[in-house]
Scaffold this motif. Structure first.
Motif, short mmCIF file in Angstrom:
data_model
loop_
_atom_site.label_atom_id
_atom_site.label_comp_id
_atom_site.label_asym_id
_atom_site.label_seq_id
_atom_site.Cartn_x
_atom_site.Cartn_y
_atom_site.Cartn_z
N THR A 1 7.44 -11.25 -9.71
CA THR A 1 8.62 -11.90 -9.13
C THR A 1 9.77 -11.86 -10.13
OG1 THR A 1 7.15 -13.47 -7.99
CG2 THR A 1 9.48 -14.08 -8.15
N VAL A 2 10.93 -11.44 -9.67
CA VAL A 2 12.14 -11.61 -10.48
C VAL A 2 12.93 -12.75 -9.84
CG1 VAL A 2 14.23 -10.54 -11.39
CG2 VAL A 2 12.18 -9.15 -11.03
N HIS A 3 13.31 -13.73 -10.64
CA HIS A 3 13.98 -14.91 -10.07
C HIS A 3 15.07 -15.41 -11.00
CE1 HIS A 3 11.96 -17.84 -12.78
NE2 HIS A 3 11.01 -16.93 -12.82
N PHE A 4 15.99 -16.16 -10.41
CA PHE A 4 16.99 -16.84 -11.24
C PHE A 4 16.29 -17.97 -11.97
CE2 PHE A 4 20.14 -14.89 -8.34
CZ PHE A 4 20.94 -14.33 -9.33
N VAL A 5 16.79 -18.26 -13.15
CA VAL A 5 16.20 -19.32 -13.96
C VAL A 5 16.91 -20.63 -13.66
CG1 VAL A 5 15.82 -20.09 -16.34
CG2 VAL A 5 15.54 -17.68 -15.74
N ASP A 6 16.09 -21.67 -13.46
CA ASP A 6 16.65 -23.02 -13.38
C ASP A 6 15.93 -23.86 -14.43
OD1 ASP A 6 14.17 -23.58 -12.33
OD2 ASP A 6 14.89 -24.01 -10.30
N GLY A 7 16.04 -25.18 -14.33
CA GLY A 7 15.46 -26.01 -15.39
C GLY A 7 13.95 -26.11 -15.39
N GLY A 8 13.29 -25.59 -14.35
CA GLY A 8 11.83 -25.69 -14.26
C GLY A 8 11.13 -24.50 -14.87
N CYS A 9 9.82 -24.50 -14.72
CA CYS A 9 9.03 -23.37 -15.23
C CYS A 9 8.74 -22.42 -14.06
CB CYS A 9 7.75 -23.92 -15.86
SG CYS A 9 6.70 -22.64 -16.50
N ASP A 10 9.47 -21.30 -14.01
CA ASP A 10 9.29 -20.28 -12.96
C ASP A 10 9.58 -20.81 -11.56
OD1 ASP A 10 8.44 -18.46 -14.98
OD2 ASP A 10 6.41 -19.23 -14.86
N THR A 11 10.59 -21.67 -11.44
CA THR A 11 10.86 -22.32 -10.15
C THR A 11 12.16 -21.87 -9.47
OG1 THR A 11 11.85 -24.12 -11.44
CG2 THR A 11 9.61 -24.47 -10.65
N GLY A 12 12.97 -21.05 -10.11
CA GLY A 12 14.30 -20.73 -9.56
C GLY A 12 14.26 -19.81 -8.36
N PRO A 13 15.40 -19.68 -7.65
CA PRO A 13 15.49 -18.84 -6.45
C PRO A 13 15.02 -17.40 -6.69
CG PRO A 13 17.51 -20.12 -6.74
CD PRO A 13 16.68 -20.34 -7.97
N ILE A 14 14.25 -16.91 -5.73
CA ILE A 14 13.60 -15.59 -5.88
C ILE A 14 14.53 -14.45 -5.47
CG2 ILE A 14 11.74 -14.15 -4.95
CD1 ILE A 14 10.01 -16.75 -4.91
N ILE A 15 14.65 -13.47 -6.35
CA ILE A 15 15.51 -12.30 -6.10
C ILE A 15 14.70 -11.14 -5.52
CG2 ILE A 15 17.12 -10.66 -7.15
CD1 ILE A 15 17.45 -12.69 -9.48
N GLU A 16 13.55 -10.85 -6.14
CA GLU A 16 12.76 -9.70 -5.69
C GLU A 16 11.28 -9.92 -6.02
OE1 GLU A 16 14.75 -6.03 -5.85
OE2 GLU A 16 12.99 -4.91 -6.52
N GLN A 17 10.40 -9.41 -5.16
CA GLN A 17 8.96 -9.49 -5.43
C GLN A 17 8.30 -8.17 -5.08
OE1 GLN A 17 8.09 -13.20 -3.10
NE2 GLN A 17 7.39 -13.97 -5.08
N ALA A 18 7.19 -7.89 -5.74
CA ALA A 18 6.38 -6.72 -5.38
C ALA A 18 4.93 -7.18 -5.29
CB ALA A 18 6.52 -5.63 -6.43
N CYS A 19 4.24 -6.72 -4.25
CA CYS A 19 2.82 -7.08 -4.04
C CYS A 19 1.93 -6.02 -4.68
CB CYS A 19 2.47 -7.07 -2.56
SG CYS A 19 3.34 -8.29 -1.65
N VAL A 20 0.85 -6.46 -5.27
CA VAL A 20 -0.11 -5.52 -5.85
C VAL A 20 -1.51 -5.95 -5.41
CG1 VAL A 20 -0.98 -4.50 -7.99
CG2 VAL A 20 1.41 -5.23 -7.87
N ASP A 21 -2.24 -4.99 -4.84
CA ASP A 21 -3.62 -5.25 -4.42
C ASP A 21 -4.50 -5.27 -5.68
OD1 ASP A 21 -6.26 -5.01 -3.50
OD2 ASP A 21 -5.62 -3.89 -1.73
N ILE A 22 -5.14 -6.39 -5.95
CA ILE A 22 -5.92 -6.47 -7.20
C ILE A 22 -7.43 -6.55 -6.94
CG2 ILE A 22 -4.03 -7.42 -8.58
CD1 ILE A 22 -5.42 -10.20 -8.34
N ARG A 23 -7.83 -6.16 -5.70
CA ARG A 23 -9.26 -6.26 -5.38
C ARG A 23 -10.15 -5.42 -6.28
NH1 ARG A 23 -8.67 -5.84 1.04
NH2 ARG A 23 -6.91 -4.66 0.25
N ASP A 24 -9.61 -4.30 -6.79
CA ASP A 24 -10.43 -3.42 -7.63
C ASP A 24 -10.41 -3.81 -9.11
OD1 ASP A 24 -7.77 -2.79 -7.95
OD2 ASP A 24 -8.09 -0.62 -8.06
N CYS A 25 -9.71 -4.87 -9.48
CA CYS A 25 -9.61 -5.25 -10.90
C CYS A 25 -10.84 -6.05 -11.33
CB CYS A 25 -8.35 -6.06 -11.16
SG CYS A 25 -6.84 -5.11 -10.90
N LYS A 26 -11.44 -5.63 -12.45
CA LYS A 26 -12.69 -6.26 -12.90
C LYS A 26 -12.44 -7.33 -13.98
CE LYS A 26 -15.48 -2.92 -10.97
NZ LYS A 26 -14.36 -2.52 -10.13
#
Ligand code: GRF
Length: 205
Positions: free
Chosen positions: A137-162
């Motif tokens: 997730t790429v997001h604007f920063v606000d005073g919280g921890c990773d809580t600001g408005p979201i600019i862009e996201q990418a999904c990744v299938d992690i079912r094969d990760c061990k």
């Protein structure tokens, strides 16, 4: 005239590198005017040197509080007049000392699909929770921890990760792509923040 980008990084700086590459390859219309780190041995500093980018180290132990640290960063940034501040693996909280003068001009990348798994080790949290899909997730920063408005996201299938390490490895290239794409868009238009929603308008005024 391109945008002036300041980067804050604490570690190896591969996301910082994606911005350097985006500039070199003409995707991003701008330049990195300074790299600031809280860690004197961060590899990001070496990347800056290799690319002729000025660096500043501001160690937290030289600051009495989080607020003072942010104030020092603000002072260090001042003469560079950045249009955009990018947190590229910068592992510290940003306070009002920076947030107020740079409202909606500070962005962060997080290695999970927010609002899931904020904070440290987002990839490990996702792996241990057993989710099938994670991402970044790429997001604007606000005073919280990773809580600001979201600019862009990418999904990744992690079912094969061990392991959590495999999740990190699989998500990282998606981070680089998302980071570069958001900075490129920022350099060629503007993001309008309306509450939690972020809309993009092409073309700089
Ligand atoms: C990335 O996974 C980023 O999402 C997180 O910290 C890591 C930094 O990696 N915030 P790098 O320093 O950009 O290589």
């Amino acid at each position: 005239m391109g945008i002036r980008i300041a980067v804050l990084a604490s570690g190896r700086g591969s996301n910082f590198q994606s911005i350097i590459d985006g500039i070199k390859e003409g995707d991003i219309d701008g330049e990195v005017v300074v790299l600031i780190s809280d860690k004197p041995d961060a590899y990001a500093i070496e990347r800056a040197r290799q690319n002729g980018i000025p660096t500043r180290v501001i160690p937290p132990k030289e600051c009495a509080s989080r607020e003072e640290m942010n104030l020092k960063i603000r002072e260090a940034l001042g003469s560079y007049s950045p249009d955009l501040i990018v947190l590229a693996g910068y592992m510290r909280i940003i306070t009002d000392e920076l947030l107020i003068p740079y409202l909606h001009r500070i962005i962060n990348i997080h290695p999970a699909l927010l609002p899931s798994f904020p904070g440290l080790d987002g990839q490990k949290q996702a792996f241990e929770y057993g989710v099938k899909v994670s991402g970044c997730t790429v997001h604007f920063v606000d005073g919280g921890c990773d809580t600001g408005p979201i600019i862009e996201q990418a999904c990744v299938d992690i079912r094969d990760c061990k392991s959590a390490d495999e999740v990190c490895e699989k998500i990282l290239p998606f981070e680089h792509k998302a980071m570069r794409s958001v900075v490129a868009k920022f350099s060629r238009g503007r993001f309008v923040v309306e509450g939690r929603k972020v809309r993009y308008e092409d073309g700089r005024k």
